[in-house]
Design a protein around this motif. Structure first.
Motif, PDB file in Angstrom:
ATOM      1  N   ALA A 375      -7.382   7.529 -44.816  1.00 48.24           N
ATOM      2  CA  ALA A 375      -6.812   6.906 -43.622  1.00 48.24           C
ATOM      3  C   ALA A 375      -7.583   5.653 -43.238  1.00 48.24           C
ATOM      4  O   ALA A 375      -6.994   4.603 -42.941  1.00 48.24           O
ATOM      5  CB  ALA A 375      -6.811   7.903 -42.468  1.00 48.24           C
ATOM      6  N   VAL A 376      -8.902   5.759 -43.240  1.00 40.16           N
ATOM      7  CA  VAL A 376      -9.728   4.604 -42.887  1.00 40.16           C
ATOM      8  C   VAL A 376      -9.606   3.509 -43.945  1.00 40.16           C
ATOM      9  O   VAL A 376      -9.491   2.323 -43.634  1.00 40.16           O
ATOM     10  CB  VAL A 376     -11.203   5.034 -42.707  1.00 40.16           C
ATOM     11  CG1 VAL A 376     -12.080   3.814 -42.450  1.00 40.16           C
ATOM     12  CG2 VAL A 376     -11.328   6.029 -41.562  1.00 40.16           C
ATOM     13  N   THR A 377      -9.614   3.914 -45.219  1.00 37.29           N
ATOM     14  CA  THR A 377      -9.506   2.934 -46.305  1.00 37.29           C
ATOM     15  C   THR A 377      -8.183   2.186 -46.242  1.00 37.29           C
ATOM     16  O   THR A 377      -8.137   0.965 -46.449  1.00 37.29           O
ATOM     17  CB  THR A 377      -9.649   3.640 -47.667  1.00 37.29           C
ATOM     18  OG1 THR A 377     -10.923   4.275 -47.730  1.00 37.29           O
ATOM     19  CG2 THR A 377      -9.538   2.642 -48.804  1.00 37.29           C
ATOM     20  N   GLU A 378      -7.098   2.899 -45.949  1.00 37.64           N
ATOM     21  CA  GLU A 378      -5.801   2.236 -45.841  1.00 37.64           C
ATOM     22  C   GLU A 378      -5.824   1.177 -44.745  1.00 37.64           C
ATOM     23  O   GLU A 378      -5.309   0.069 -44.921  1.00 37.64           O
ATOM     24  CB  GLU A 378      -4.714   3.263 -45.543  1.00 37.64           C
ATOM     25  CG  GLU A 378      -3.322   2.639 -45.398  1.00 37.64           C
ATOM     26  CD  GLU A 378      -2.321   3.598 -44.803  1.00 37.64           C
ATOM     27  OE1 GLU A 378      -1.628   4.272 -45.590  1.00 37.64           O
ATOM     28  OE2 GLU A 378      -2.224   3.665 -43.557  1.00 37.64           O
ATOM     29  N   PHE A 379      -6.432   1.509 -43.613  1.00 37.87           N
ATOM     30  CA  PHE A 379      -6.527   0.556 -42.502  1.00 37.87           C
ATOM     31  C   PHE A 379      -7.310  -0.683 -42.932  1.00 37.87           C
ATOM     32  O   PHE A 379      -6.902  -1.821 -42.683  1.00 37.87           O
ATOM     33  CB  PHE A 379      -7.191   1.244 -41.307  1.00 37.87           C
ATOM     34  CG  PHE A 379      -7.278   0.391 -40.067  1.00 37.87           C
ATOM     35  CD1 PHE A 379      -6.133   0.016 -39.381  1.00 37.87           C
ATOM     36  CD2 PHE A 379      -8.511  -0.014 -39.572  1.00 37.87           C
ATOM     37  CE1 PHE A 379      -6.218  -0.763 -38.220  1.00 37.87           C
ATOM     38  CE2 PHE A 379      -8.609  -0.776 -38.429  1.00 37.87           C
ATOM     39  CZ  PHE A 379      -7.456  -1.166 -37.744  1.00 37.87           C
ATOM     40  N   LEU A 380      -8.437  -0.475 -43.609  1.00 37.14           N
ATOM     41  CA  LEU A 380      -9.249  -1.607 -44.073  1.00 37.14           C
ATOM     42  C   LEU A 380      -8.491  -2.423 -45.124  1.00 37.14           C
ATOM     43  O   LEU A 380      -8.572  -3.657 -45.138  1.00 37.14           O
ATOM     44  CB  LEU A 380     -10.577  -1.102 -44.640  1.00 37.14           C
ATOM     45  CG  LEU A 380     -11.492  -0.389 -43.641  1.00 37.14           C
ATOM     46  CD1 LEU A 380     -12.719   0.154 -44.351  1.00 37.14           C
ATOM     47  CD2 LEU A 380     -11.902  -1.312 -42.499  1.00 37.14           C
ATOM     48  N   HIS A 381      -7.758  -1.739 -45.992  1.00 37.72           N
ATOM     49  CA  HIS A 381      -6.968  -2.453 -47.006  1.00 37.72           C
ATOM     50  C   HIS A 381      -5.863  -3.285 -46.363  1.00 37.72           C
ATOM     51  O   HIS A 381      -5.536  -4.374 -46.839  1.00 37.72           O
ATOM     52  CB  HIS A 381      -6.366  -1.464 -48.005  1.00 37.72           C
ATOM     53  CG  HIS A 381      -7.351  -0.977 -49.020  1.00 37.72           C
ATOM     54  ND1 HIS A 381      -7.012  -0.115 -50.035  1.00 37.72           N
ATOM     55  CD2 HIS A 381      -8.678  -1.244 -49.195  1.00 37.72           C
ATOM     56  CE1 HIS A 381      -8.079   0.131 -50.792  1.00 37.72           C
ATOM     57  NE2 HIS A 381      -9.098  -0.538 -50.286  1.00 37.72           N
ATOM     58  N   TYR A 382      -5.292  -2.777 -45.290  1.00 39.95           N
ATOM     59  CA  TYR A 382      -4.278  -3.575 -44.584  1.00 39.95           C
ATOM     60  C   TYR A 382      -4.921  -4.851 -44.021  1.00 39.95           C
ATOM     61  O   TYR A 382      -4.367  -5.953 -44.156  1.00 39.95           O
ATOM     62  CB  TYR A 382      -3.638  -2.777 -43.447  1.00 39.95           C
ATOM     63  CG  TYR A 382      -2.737  -3.635 -42.591  1.00 39.95           C
ATOM     64  CD1 TYR A 382      -1.458  -3.962 -43.021  1.00 39.95           C
ATOM     65  CD2 TYR A 382      -3.194  -4.175 -41.384  1.00 39.95           C
ATOM     66  CE1 TYR A 382      -0.645  -4.787 -42.263  1.00 39.95           C
ATOM     67  CE2 TYR A 382      -2.385  -5.003 -40.628  1.00 39.95           C
ATOM     68  CZ  TYR A 382      -1.120  -5.312 -41.064  1.00 39.95           C
ATOM     69  OH  TYR A 382      -0.318  -6.147 -40.329  1.00 39.95           O
ATOM     70  N   LEU A 383      -6.092  -4.702 -43.417  1.00 33.90           N
ATOM     71  CA  LEU A 383      -6.752  -5.857 -42.799  1.00 33.90           C
ATOM     72  C   LEU A 383      -7.116  -6.913 -43.842  1.00 33.90           C
ATOM     73  O   LEU A 383      -7.153  -8.109 -43.525  1.00 33.90           O
ATOM     74  CB  LEU A 383      -8.014  -5.407 -42.060  1.00 33.90           C
ATOM     75  CG  LEU A 383      -7.805  -4.447 -40.879  1.00 33.90           C
ATOM     76  CD1 LEU A 383      -9.155  -4.030 -40.312  1.00 33.90           C
ATOM     77  CD2 LEU A 383      -6.949  -5.088 -39.800  1.00 33.90           C
ATOM     78  N   THR A 384      -7.390  -6.478 -45.061  1.00 33.10           N
ATOM     79  CA  THR A 384      -7.778  -7.425 -46.117  1.00 33.10           C
ATOM     80  C   THR A 384      -6.611  -7.803 -47.019  1.00 33.10           C
ATOM     81  O   THR A 384      -6.808  -8.411 -48.070  1.00 33.10           O
ATOM     82  CB  THR A 384      -8.923  -6.830 -46.959  1.00 33.10           C
ATOM     83  OG1 THR A 384      -8.532  -5.551 -47.465  1.00 33.10           O
ATOM     84  CG2 THR A 384     -10.190  -6.682 -46.127  1.00 33.10           C
ATOM     85  N   GLY A 385      -5.390  -7.406 -46.639  1.00 28.58           N
ATOM     86  CA  GLY A 385      -4.201  -7.846 -47.365  1.00 28.58           C
ATOM     87  C   GLY A 385      -3.851  -7.050 -48.597  1.00 28.58           C
ATOM     88  O   GLY A 385      -2.955  -7.431 -49.346  1.00 28.58           O
TER      89      GLY A 385
END
Length: 447
Positions: A375-385
């Motif tokens: 869940a956290v990784t997905e959020f970070l991946h969204y922020l970095t495109g």
């Protein structure tokens, strides 16, 4: 680390002093996103501030809760209204900056076992046109608080007038409608839910295990405890729920599509065995053991049994973490009507290895820990495109039903407590995404 002064949980807007501190940090550090993991009664003001600022948010569960939610109908009703408030702020933020996203930390949506069950439900619904017809869900965690601790320990406690349903219940309020949605078919969409709650509060658990019982079980408790039985009953009479049993009827039009129950309990099997807790908070550790089950019936065609049965949280020599009782135990049993469909298997058991997705360090393991990481990784991946907006698994816009279920649970509790309204509560359960549909795609596409 930057400190901000505390403010009353009843405030829906951050006080000027807090806003000033946070605004300064956002500007100085060029912050683009925040994680809101405060005490849940103040989630709302922090999220609203973040969205006003154009910041993306990873929001811990539940979305919101209010002091006295299980004893005051108005506080309970506000939980449903909070979702609409958040969605209005979310839409406005997206109009100003289409890159803003709010993701909710309901990690079971990332859990491989729940994803597999959702796929199995959708497969059978596609073939048979049959929705889920019955779902029984249970979560217990063995949080054993001794009588004096019920009063003296406030962290994830009961003194604010809410309890288990707000502590960890949102996970069940979220995952149940998420699974139900996989079985919905044209003409069989769920549009109403009726919720009926039965509650055990601290005053009740003190009758189940009295002060005298604790004195016999724990040498030294009598010397430590300053409260008598009658005083404790009075002090805790309006506290929040320790355990709550909810029965639901999910309807399409005037017909019941699905009957269900959600059983949320703290006062259950525990591994606490000492008078003095190892950790002061008591919410984590101290013998708190999670056990969770879901039994799903899909008419005459399919039954799914999910079991997560722990007896320990940490490593113990000679204990297989994935075996029954181990820290990572999880099993899904799949039963199908193979006399109707010979191509179906009558019974399949999916264990830890079967449910693991991928291999190596990046594998998606069927554990809550791994799911939280995803869940956290997905959020970070969204922020970095690296992850498109439409592939976000737990966008806020998909949480109307969980918010309604939680509100219905607390409204039923409060009506029962005050005798001011009917204990069975009926709420709209339509899954409208309030204007955010164009940004979202089904989970199957996201995977």
């Amino acid at each position: 680390m930057v400190g901000v002064e505390q403010f009353p949980a009843s405030w829906q807007v951050l006080p000027a002093a807090v806003r000033s501190v946070l605004d300064t940090v956002v500007i100085r550090e060029r912050i683009r996103a925040v994680i809101v993991a405060t005490e849940p009664s103040v989630h709302m003001p922090y999220v609203l501030w973040a969205l006003e600022r154009g910041l993306s948010v990873l929001l811990d569960k539940p979305l919101s809760v209010h002091t006295g939610a299980s004893v005051d109908p108005e506080s309970a009703r506000t939980i449903a209204e909070d979702f609409d408030t958040l969605m209005d702020a979310y839409r406005k933020a997206c109009l100003r900056d289409p890159g803003v996203v709010v993701s909710v930390m309901s990690q079971r949506r990332w859990h491989p076992a729940f994803q597999r069950m959702r796929d199995l439900i959708a497969e059978v619904a596609q073939v048979t046109n049959c929705p889920i017809t019955n779902i029984q869900s249970s979560h217990s965690d063995g949080q054993w608080r001794l009588p004096d601790e019920l009063v003296n320990l406030g962290y994830h406690g009961f003194d604010r007038g809410y309890g288990k349903a707000a502590h960890s219940g949102y996970h069940e309020f979220d995952i149940v409608p998420w699974l139900l949605a996989a079985g919905e078919r044209p003409g069989k969409e769920l549009d109403e839910v009726e919720v009926h709650a039965h509650v055990a509060r601290p005053a009740d658990t003190l009758a189940q295990l009295t002060v005298a019982d604790h004195e016999r079980l724990f040498p030294g408790f009598a010397e430590r405890n300053p409260y008598g039985h009658t005083e404790l009953q009075q002090l805790t009479s309006a506290f929040g729920e320790v355990d709550v049993f909810l029965s639901m009827a999910y309807r399409s039009g005037d017909r019941t599509m699905t009957l269900g129950s959600i059983n949320l309990a703290h006062h259950t099997f525990s591994q606490r065995g000492s008078l003095e807790p190892a950790l002061a908070g008591l919410y984590k550790g101290n013998g708190r053991i999670g056990q969770e089950t879901h039994i799903i019936q899909q008419g005459p065609f399919q039954a799914l049994h999910f079991h997560c049965l722990q007896t320990l949280h940490d490593d113990e020599p000679g204990v297989d973490r994935a075996a029954v009782g181990g820290a990572d135990h999880v099993t899904v049993h799949v039963f199908r009507n193979n006399r109707l469909r010979p191509d179906w298997k009558r019974h399949t058991t999916l264990d830890f290895a079967d449910l693991t997705q991928g291999a190596g360090p990046g594998a998606a393991l069927p554990t809550q820990r791994s799911s939280r990481n995803r869940a956290v990784t997905e959020f970070l991946h969204y922020l970095t495109g690296r992850t498109p907006r439409g592939h976000m698994v737990s966008d806020l816009a998909t949480h109307r039903r969980p918010a309604r279920l939680m509100a219905g649970a607390y409204l039923s509790m409060a009506h029962r407590f005050t005798s001011t309204g009917p204990a069975p509560v009926r709420l709209s359960f339509r899954s409208a995404l309030t204007g955010m549909e164009d940004h979202l795609v089904p989970l199957e596409a996201a995977r």
